[in-house]
Design a protein around this motif. Structure first.
Motif, PDB file in Angstrom:
ATOM      1  N   ALA A  54       0.831  -1.208   0.000  1.00  0.00           N
ATOM      2  CA  ALA A  54       0.000   0.000   0.000  1.00  0.00           C
ATOM      3  C   ALA A  54       0.865   1.258   0.000  1.00  0.00           C
ATOM      4  CB  ALA A  54      -0.937  -0.002   1.204  1.00  0.00           C
ATOM      5  N   VAL A  55       1.932   1.264   0.798  1.00  0.00           N
ATOM      6  CA  VAL A  55       2.813   2.440   0.849  1.00  0.00           C
ATOM      7  C   VAL A  55       3.509   2.633  -0.491  1.00  0.00           C
ATOM      8  CG1 VAL A  55       4.952   3.323   1.870  1.00  0.00           C
ATOM      9  CG2 VAL A  55       3.145   2.413   3.335  1.00  0.00           C
ATOM     10  N   ARG A  57       2.488   1.655  -3.416  1.00  0.00           N
ATOM     11  CA  ARG A  57       1.479   2.083  -4.388  1.00  0.00           C
ATOM     12  C   ARG A  57       1.169   3.570  -4.207  1.00  0.00           C
ATOM     13  NH1 ARG A  57      -2.934  -0.718  -2.710  1.00  0.00           N
ATOM     14  NH2 ARG A  57      -3.452   1.085  -1.453  1.00  0.00           N
ATOM     15  N   ASP A  58       1.005   3.997  -2.955  1.00  0.00           N
ATOM     16  CA  ASP A  58       0.687   5.404  -2.694  1.00  0.00           C
ATOM     17  C   ASP A  58       1.832   6.318  -3.114  1.00  0.00           C
ATOM     18  OD1 ASP A  58      -1.743   4.598  -1.742  1.00  0.00           O
ATOM     19  OD2 ASP A  58      -1.258   4.891   0.379  1.00  0.00           O
ATOM     20  N   ILE A  61       1.697   6.831  -6.936  1.00  0.00           N
ATOM     21  CA  ILE A  61       0.626   7.680  -7.481  1.00  0.00           C
ATOM     22  C   ILE A  61       0.595   9.077  -6.869  1.00  0.00           C
ATOM     23  CG2 ILE A  61      -0.830   5.723  -8.083  1.00  0.00           C
ATOM     24  CD1 ILE A  61      -2.504   6.282  -5.608  1.00  0.00           C
ATOM     25  N   MET A  62       1.496   9.339  -5.912  1.00  0.00           N
ATOM     26  CA  MET A  62       1.526  10.638  -5.245  1.00  0.00           C
ATOM     27  C   MET A  62       2.100  11.686  -6.220  1.00  0.00           C
ATOM     28  SD  MET A  62       3.415  11.513  -1.640  1.00  0.00           S
ATOM     29  CE  MET A  62       2.785  10.034  -0.939  1.00  0.00           C
ATOM     30  N   ARG A  67       5.758  14.842  -2.909  1.00  0.00           N
ATOM     31  CA  ARG A  67       6.935  14.046  -2.564  1.00  0.00           C
ATOM     32  C   ARG A  67       7.995  14.973  -2.096  1.00  0.00           C
ATOM     33  NH1 ARG A  67       7.712   9.740  -7.422  1.00  0.00           N
ATOM     34  NH2 ARG A  67       5.526   9.457  -7.809  1.00  0.00           N
TER      35      ARG A  67
END
Length: 67
Positions: A54-55, A57-58, A61-62, A67
């Motif tokens: 999940a991290v 993936r996030d 897409i961030m 960032r």
């Protein structure tokens, strides 16, 4: 009235098998603890893997500005 102390048949059975029953109970508790430990360890591994995915993936897409 009878003067001698008579033991209830259930109490006689308990006294006769107490050590064996306690040993079986201890074995059962040890087995349950081992089983729970195995399942809990597996659960924690899956949660950590899911969190890592999940991290990652996030992060992918961030937006660059975040960032």
């Amino acid at each position: 009235m009878e003067s001698s102390v008579s033991i209830n048949p259930l109490e006689e059975l308990q006294a006769k098998h107490r050590d064996e029953l306690n040993e079986k109970q201890n074995q059962l508790q040890a087995h349950m603890a081992e089983t729970l430990s195995t399942f809990f360890d597996s659960f924690i591994r899956r949660v950590e893997e899911d969190a890592k995915i999940a991290v990652e993936r996030d992060i992918q897409i961030m937006p660059l500005s975040v960032r």
